[in-house]
Design an enzyme around this catalytic site. Structure first.
Site, mmCIF file in Angstrom:
data_model
loop_
_atom_site.group_PDB
_atom_site.id
_atom_site.type_symbol
_atom_site.label_atom_id
_atom_site.label_comp_id
_atom_site.label_asym_id
_atom_site.label_seq_id
_atom_site.Cartn_x
_atom_site.Cartn_y
_atom_site.Cartn_z
ATOM 1 N N ASN A 88 13.662 -14.712 8.513
ATOM 2 C CA ASN A 88 13.961 -13.360 8.974
ATOM 3 C C ASN A 88 13.887 -12.427 7.785
ATOM 4 O O ASN A 88 14.333 -12.787 6.683
ATOM 5 C CB ASN A 88 15.376 -13.275 9.572
ATOM 6 N N HIS A 98 3.408 0.920 0.552
ATOM 7 C CA HIS A 98 3.757 1.265 1.928
ATOM 8 C C HIS A 98 3.158 2.596 2.352
ATOM 9 O O HIS A 98 2.751 3.422 1.539
ATOM 10 C CB HIS A 98 5.279 1.299 2.100
ATOM 11 N N ASP A 100 3.538 6.194 4.252
ATOM 12 C CA ASP A 100 4.381 7.296 4.719
ATOM 13 C C ASP A 100 3.681 7.906 5.927
ATOM 14 O O ASP A 100 2.641 8.565 5.800
ATOM 15 C CB ASP A 100 4.536 8.376 3.647
ATOM 16 N N HIS A 104 7.755 10.702 8.902
ATOM 17 C CA HIS A 104 8.738 10.478 7.829
ATOM 18 C C HIS A 104 9.364 11.794 7.359
ATOM 19 O O HIS A 104 10.557 11.848 7.069
ATOM 20 C CB HIS A 104 8.041 9.767 6.671
ATOM 21 N N HIS A 226 5.661 16.130 -0.034
ATOM 22 C CA HIS A 226 5.960 15.462 1.237
ATOM 23 C C HIS A 226 6.045 16.471 2.382
ATOM 24 O O HIS A 226 5.458 16.265 3.451
ATOM 25 C CB HIS A 226 7.294 14.710 1.145
#
Length: 274
Positions: A88, A98, A100, A104, A226
């Site tokens: 798990n 990763h 975005d 986000h 962002h």
């Protein structure tokens, strides 16, 4: 970029550093940006002779934006006892190499599962700012860097991704990757909001990528890149590896992002076809 509890930390951080002033700047950037993008147009078939893995291996102590572990592994079954192995995972969406997703940093942008697959297999432009980053950990990729790249390599590919090569991936197992000063501030390169704005206004680009912890440089107090970029249904990649192994132009980027309902992003297997 964010870990569990990111929103609370982010709002606290922004309020401490002048949220209203930052919000005004971000509103101006958003007003200057074009409307949210549609799926990328069809492209001609491409061929390749090698594949380059742009993905870091994630381990429990992989460096994170907030400096806390975002991966815990629970062993459920081992081969010697069960005849198979299974674990798990408890993992933050913004861990390791990763994606975005637009959601986000927006109220209603595409979640990771909603990004059209055509926007995840795209031509790649690699902008090398290693000399700037070596001289100044707070260096940012600017419109001047983009114009210099185009002077050398031609127009940024239509419907593509622009990646910042700062060389920071070499520090991923060192404290230098977060580069925290005595006051707790981080120092690493990122995209200047003006570069994001230029790409939105002047070029048709669907994604940007960095080899650091954040699209914004480490000293950012407002996450202006962002907030300018993601709400227009463009995506970002953080903690990308091995950009130095790629040509400045000519590679095709394949983003194996998560297809989890409502995800704000997630660890991704990122590959360049050269």
């Amino acid at each position: 970029m964010c870990a569990p509890g990111c929103q609370e930390h982010l709002h606290s951080r922004l309020s401490r550093r002048g949220f209203l002033k930052a919000a005004g700047a971000m509103t101006a950037l958003a007003a200057a940006a074009c409307s949210p993008i549609a799926p990328a147009p069809p492209r001609a078939p491409t061929s390749f002779s090698r594949a380059v893995d742009l993905t870091h291996t994630i381990w429990p102590d992989f460096p994170t934006y907030f400096g806390v572990s975002q991966l815990q592994i629970e062993v459920l079954n081992v081969f010697a006892e069960s005849g198979f192995n299974m674990n798990n995972w408890h993992i933050g969406e913004h861990t390791g190499t990763h994606l975005d997703a637009p959601f986000h940093f927006s109220a209603d942008g595409w979640s990771a599962d909603a990004i059209p697959v055509a926007n995840l297999v795209v031509p790649l432009a690699v902008v090398d700012i290693r000399a700037k980053a070596a001289a100044n950990a707070d260096a940012q990729l600017t419109p001047d860097d983009l114009l210099a790249w185009e002077a050398a390599h031609g127009r940024i590919p239509e419907g593509g991704c622009v990646a910042m090569l700062s060389g920071w991936d070499a520090f991923v197992e060192q404290p230098m990757f977060r580069n925290v000063d005595a006051n707790g501030g981080m120092h690493f390169p990122g995209f200047h909001a003006e570069a994001a704005g230029w790409l939105m206004e002047e070029r048709n680009v669907v994604g940007i990528a960095v080899d650091t912890l954040s699209l914004d440089f480490g000293q950012s107090a407002d996450f202006a890149t962002h907030y300018a970029w993601l709400p227009t249904n463009r995506w970002g990649l953080e903690n990308v590896a091995n950009l130095a192994d790629l040509p400045a132009v000519g590679a095709t980027l394949v983003v194996g992002g998560p297809k989890i309902l409502g995800a704000t992003g997630g660890p991704s297997r990122v590959i360049a076809l050269v």
